[in-house]
Design a protein around this motif. Sequence first.
Motif, PDB file in Angstrom:
ATOM      1  N   HIS A 324     -24.608 -12.516   3.291  1.00 23.82           N
ATOM      2  CA  HIS A 324     -23.047 -12.497   3.121  1.00 23.82           C
ATOM      3  C   HIS A 324     -22.892 -12.514   4.389  1.00 23.82           C
ATOM      4  N   LYS A 325     -23.240 -12.708   5.920  1.00 19.09           N
ATOM      5  CA  LYS A 325     -22.894 -13.215   7.006  1.00 19.09           C
ATOM      6  C   LYS A 325     -22.888 -11.762   7.609  1.00 19.09           C
ATOM      7  N   VAL A 326     -23.567 -10.953   7.276  1.00 23.03           N
ATOM      8  CA  VAL A 326     -23.125  -9.257   8.518  1.00 23.03           C
ATOM      9  C   VAL A 326     -23.800  -8.694   8.503  1.00 23.03           C
ATOM     10  N   GLU A 327     -24.044  -8.080   9.889  1.00 24.07           N
ATOM     11  CA  GLU A 327     -25.280  -6.566   9.599  1.00 24.07           C
ATOM     12  C   GLU A 327     -25.176  -5.852   9.006  1.00 24.07           C
ATOM     13  N   VAL A 328     -26.376  -5.253   8.728  1.00 19.18           N
ATOM     14  CA  VAL A 328     -26.707  -4.501   7.560  1.00 19.18           C
ATOM     15  C   VAL A 328     -25.583  -3.510   7.670  1.00 19.18           C
ATOM     16  N   GLY A 329     -25.538  -2.855   8.793  1.00 23.74           N
ATOM     17  CA  GLY A 329     -24.604  -1.634   8.407  1.00 23.74           C
ATOM     18  C   GLY A 329     -22.874  -2.423   8.220  1.00 23.74           C
ATOM     19  N   ALA A 330     -22.649  -3.729   7.637  1.00 23.87           N
ATOM     20  CA  ALA A 330     -21.589  -3.488   7.128  1.00 23.87           C
ATOM     21  C   ALA A 330     -21.464  -4.607   6.438  1.00 23.87           C
ATOM     22  N   LEU A 331     -22.253  -3.747   5.124  1.00 25.19           N
ATOM     23  CA  LEU A 331     -23.072  -4.038   4.050  1.00 25.19           C
ATOM     24  C   LEU A 331     -21.816  -2.977   2.875  1.00 25.19           C
ATOM     25  N   PRO A 332     -21.869  -1.798   3.606  1.00 27.67           N
ATOM     26  CA  PRO A 332     -20.494  -1.309   2.450  1.00 27.67           C
ATOM     27  C   PRO A 332     -19.358  -1.960   2.583  1.00 27.67           C
ATOM     28  N   ASP A 333     -18.632  -2.266   4.100  1.00 28.74           N
ATOM     29  CA  ASP A 333     -17.326  -3.092   4.396  1.00 28.74           C
ATOM     30  C   ASP A 333     -17.129  -4.288   2.566  1.00 28.74           C
ATOM     31  N   VAL A 334     -18.824  -5.363   2.981  1.00 29.39           N
ATOM     32  CA  VAL A 334     -18.548  -6.329   1.994  1.00 29.39           C
ATOM     33  C   VAL A 334     -18.243  -5.548   0.394  1.00 29.39           C
ATOM     34  N   LEU A 335     -18.950  -4.633  -0.114  1.00 28.82           N
ATOM     35  CA  LEU A 335     -19.545  -3.721  -0.936  1.00 28.82           C
ATOM     36  C   LEU A 335     -17.461  -3.492  -1.043  1.00 28.82           C
ATOM     37  N   ASP A 336     -16.655  -2.958  -0.545  1.00 28.98           N
ATOM     38  CA  ASP A 336     -15.400  -2.467  -0.784  1.00 28.98           C
ATOM     39  C   ASP A 336     -14.893  -3.910  -1.255  1.00 28.98           C
ATOM     40  N   LYS A 337     -14.697  -4.924  -0.458  1.00 28.34           N
ATOM     41  CA  LYS A 337     -14.185  -6.128  -0.104  1.00 28.34           C
ATOM     42  C   LYS A 337     -14.363  -7.074  -1.619  1.00 28.34           C
ATOM     43  N   LEU A 338     -15.750  -7.330  -2.346  1.00 32.21           N
ATOM     44  CA  LEU A 338     -15.954  -7.745  -2.954  1.00 32.21           C
ATOM     45  C   LEU A 338     -15.080  -6.638  -4.382  1.00 32.21           C
ATOM     46  N   THR A 339     -15.282  -5.816  -4.033  1.00 35.59           N
ATOM     47  CA  THR A 339     -15.011  -4.758  -5.112  1.00 35.59           C
ATOM     48  C   THR A 339     -13.076  -4.855  -5.461  1.00 35.59           C
ATOM     49  N   GLY A 340     -12.615  -4.451  -4.408  1.00 36.56           N
ATOM     50  CA  GLY A 340     -11.021  -5.325  -4.289  1.00 36.56           C
ATOM     51  C   GLY A 340     -10.676  -6.595  -4.306  1.00 36.56           C
ATOM     52  N   GLN A 341     -11.843  -7.426  -4.766  1.00 32.47           N
ATOM     53  CA  GLN A 341     -11.885  -9.115  -5.188  1.00 32.47           C
ATOM     54  C   GLN A 341     -11.193  -9.290  -6.462  1.00 32.47           C
ATOM     55  N   TYR A 342     -12.673  -8.049  -7.380  1.00 40.77           N
ATOM     56  CA  TYR A 342     -13.368  -8.137  -8.897  1.00 40.77           C
ATOM     57  C   TYR A 342     -11.514  -7.594  -8.953  1.00 40.77           C
ATOM     58  N   ASN A 343     -11.180  -6.634  -8.510  1.00 38.97           N
ATOM     59  CA  ASN A 343     -10.077  -5.541  -9.644  1.00 38.97           C
ATOM     60  C   ASN A 343      -8.930  -6.260  -9.274  1.00 38.97           C
ATOM     61  N   SER A 344      -8.950  -7.571  -8.710  1.00 39.13           N
ATOM     62  CA  SER A 344      -7.873  -8.522  -8.406  1.00 39.13           C
ATOM     63  C   SER A 344      -7.764  -9.366  -9.443  1.00 39.13           C
ATOM     64  N   LEU A 345      -8.745  -9.582  -9.757  1.00 43.47           N
ATOM     65  CA  LEU A 345      -8.952 -10.309 -11.032  1.00 43.47           C
ATOM     66  C   LEU A 345      -8.199 -10.119 -11.968  1.00 43.47           C
ATOM     67  N   ASN A 346      -8.295  -8.455 -12.205  1.00 44.10           N
ATOM     68  CA  ASN A 346      -7.245  -8.292 -13.528  1.00 44.10           C
ATOM     69  C   ASN A 346      -6.683  -7.737 -13.020  1.00 44.10           C
ATOM     70  N   ASP A 347      -5.791  -8.049 -12.039  1.00 41.96           N
ATOM     71  CA  ASP A 347      -4.104  -8.380 -12.047  1.00 41.96           C
ATOM     72  C   ASP A 347      -3.441  -9.786 -12.245  1.00 41.96           C
ATOM     73  N   LEU A 348      -4.460 -11.164 -12.663  1.00 42.66           N
ATOM     74  CA  LEU A 348      -3.966 -11.583 -11.687  1.00 42.66           C
ATOM     75  C   LEU A 348      -2.877 -12.315 -12.520  1.00 42.66           C
ATOM     76  N   GLN A 349      -3.249 -12.057 -13.838  1.00 42.12           N
ATOM     77  CA  GLN A 349      -2.256 -12.328 -15.377  1.00 42.12           C
ATOM     78  C   GLN A 349      -0.840 -11.671 -14.269  1.00 42.12           C
ATOM     79  N   GLU A 350      -0.672 -10.591 -14.472  1.00 37.41           N
ATOM     80  CA  GLU A 350      -0.165  -9.526 -13.903  1.00 37.41           C
ATOM     81  C   GLU A 350       1.203 -10.095 -13.088  1.00 37.41           C
ATOM     82  N   ASN A 351       0.231 -10.975 -11.944  1.00 40.21           N
ATOM     83  CA  ASN A 351       0.556 -11.089 -10.872  1.00 40.21           C
ATOM     84  C   ASN A 351       1.457 -11.985 -10.885  1.00 40.21           C
ATOM     85  N   LEU A 352       0.871 -12.629 -11.749  1.00 44.29           N
ATOM     86  CA  LEU A 352       0.902 -14.774 -12.286  1.00 44.29           C
ATOM     87  C   LEU A 352       3.128 -14.680 -12.339  1.00 44.29           C
ATOM     88  N   THR A 353       3.208 -13.653 -13.119  1.00 44.24           N
ATOM     89  CA  THR A 353       4.705 -13.124 -14.047  1.00 44.24           C
ATOM     90  C   THR A 353       5.683 -13.791 -12.137  1.00 44.24           C
TER      91      THR A 353
END
Length: 565
Positions: A324-353
């Motif tokens: 993920h091209k980060v330091e080990v200490g930044a892994l929690p931030d990576v997890l939060d970012k990916l979680t947000g992206q994953y959750n946003s996929l569920n909102d795509l159809q709603e946002n599309l309108t």
Amino acid sequence: MYICRMLTRLFIRHIGLLKNAEILPTAGLTAVTGETGAGKSMLMDALSLTLGERADASLIRQDETSAQAEATFEILPDSPLIQHLDEAGILLEEGELTLRRMLVSEGSNKAFANGARVTTAQLKQLGERLADIHGQHEHQMLLNSNRHSEMLDRFGDLKTERGKVRAAFRAYKAAELALTTAQNRIENQAAEEAHLKTWLDELDALNYNAGEEENLMAERLRLMSTEQVGHALAAAMQAFMPEDVSVPNLIDGLAQAERAIQAVADKGGEGLATLADRLANLYNEAQDITGDLTHQAERNTPDPQLLEQVDNRLNALRDIARKHKVEVGALPDVLDKLTGQYNSLNDLQENLTALEDAYVKTRAAFEKACKTLTTKRQTVAESLGDAIEKVLKTLHMQNALFRAKLDELPSENWGPNGAEKVVFHVSTNPGQPLQPLTKIASGGEVSRLMLALKVVFYKNMPPMTLVFDEIDTGLGGAVADAVGDALHALSRNHQVFAITHQPQVAAKGDAHLKIDKLSGAKSAQTTLTMLDDTQRQQELARMLSGKEITPEATAAAGQLLRVVK
């Protein structure tokens, strides 16, 4: 009249055949004349240099290593140029701005504005606001239909409407991009979701804890140092409880000393009692240290299996961090970012309108702005045609017709310049159909059309220094006289220089600058001279008769000057 941004001084050194020349122009129309080859182009080159045009070492006078051109302009306190100068950090000096360009034979050049070093690009930006040189390249601009909408809008003062179209276009394109991006994400949603899920599962399984890398590194160091630590613990144990019975035992010795002093503590005063307590404390501390040394010795045993586990855990953390091209200490931030992206996929159809609604609204706003601009352009186009034709009639093109045609574009091709392409059309002869300007063959007609456009377009613009380079080429007689009148009329609002071979045009000048070339045995030199009335008459006579000035030519020149006055 007083002219803002008026060129008040032009100094030239070692450019072409100009060795050292200085002119102090005035307001109004200045005619510039001289025989062919006298060096009028060098004057243009020098002024162009001060305005930021391209520098060429070939401009440097023969046998010289450097050249310089310097132009001073008068700037009024309310000039719109003031703000630009302030932003550039350039200070006016007694209401004047001096632009200077220096060339050296090696090809380098330096630019200055009131003594401050500026880039050539900055000099050019200033030059565009100070002066405008109209030469053959201006014909090309006139013939370039891509510039016609800009020229029409400038004439009609449609800056606001044009700005609204550009702003609406940017908003519409931004909405279009957002919608397209969302649609592409929906189209690839399954693949993106699987990809994100793999990463999230991997991070969840890793179960990283804050500070874990540092703790693992400390444990790894401990495990790799068991032998060295063991030797140190053994040495310490030997000091407290030596294996050799012949060596005094530290703990036994402390116990014996404490008992001896304690036995006489009540007889020796307060000092002995305190000493007995201290010995008792030392004995107890030695007992504790001995126990701790024993515990550490028992714990400090090599454990290759545990070391391998620590190494494996460190490698796992670092491998994922590198992925993920980060330091080990930044892994929690990576997890939060990916979680947000994953959750946003569920909102795509709603946002599309919402994105579709934004696209429709911004497109409608863009179309509305375009239609408003189109409507105003239609009105302005008629006014422009009337204004150009009126000037053309004064230039002896009585039958000329001018139209600014608005060619509607397909809706998908509407852009920041609006919904149509503006193309200037002209008919110069009776019965001749209107044609785009590019179809006009006569250079004289193009020159007069250009002059008519400039007269119209510059009428309401802030005063500038305008230079017309042989705009009367191919003309003569009454037509040249009319061109002179047009230039003179333009000079009521602007400072105008007209480089000309026509005596009818030169006679219209408020001032007259003559360019001469003096040829010697080894070199030639060009001189610049502001003529008085007598000298003007002689120069006009030369232009009328040629090399040999006749009395008739002199009389005709005098008549020309009297008619103008």
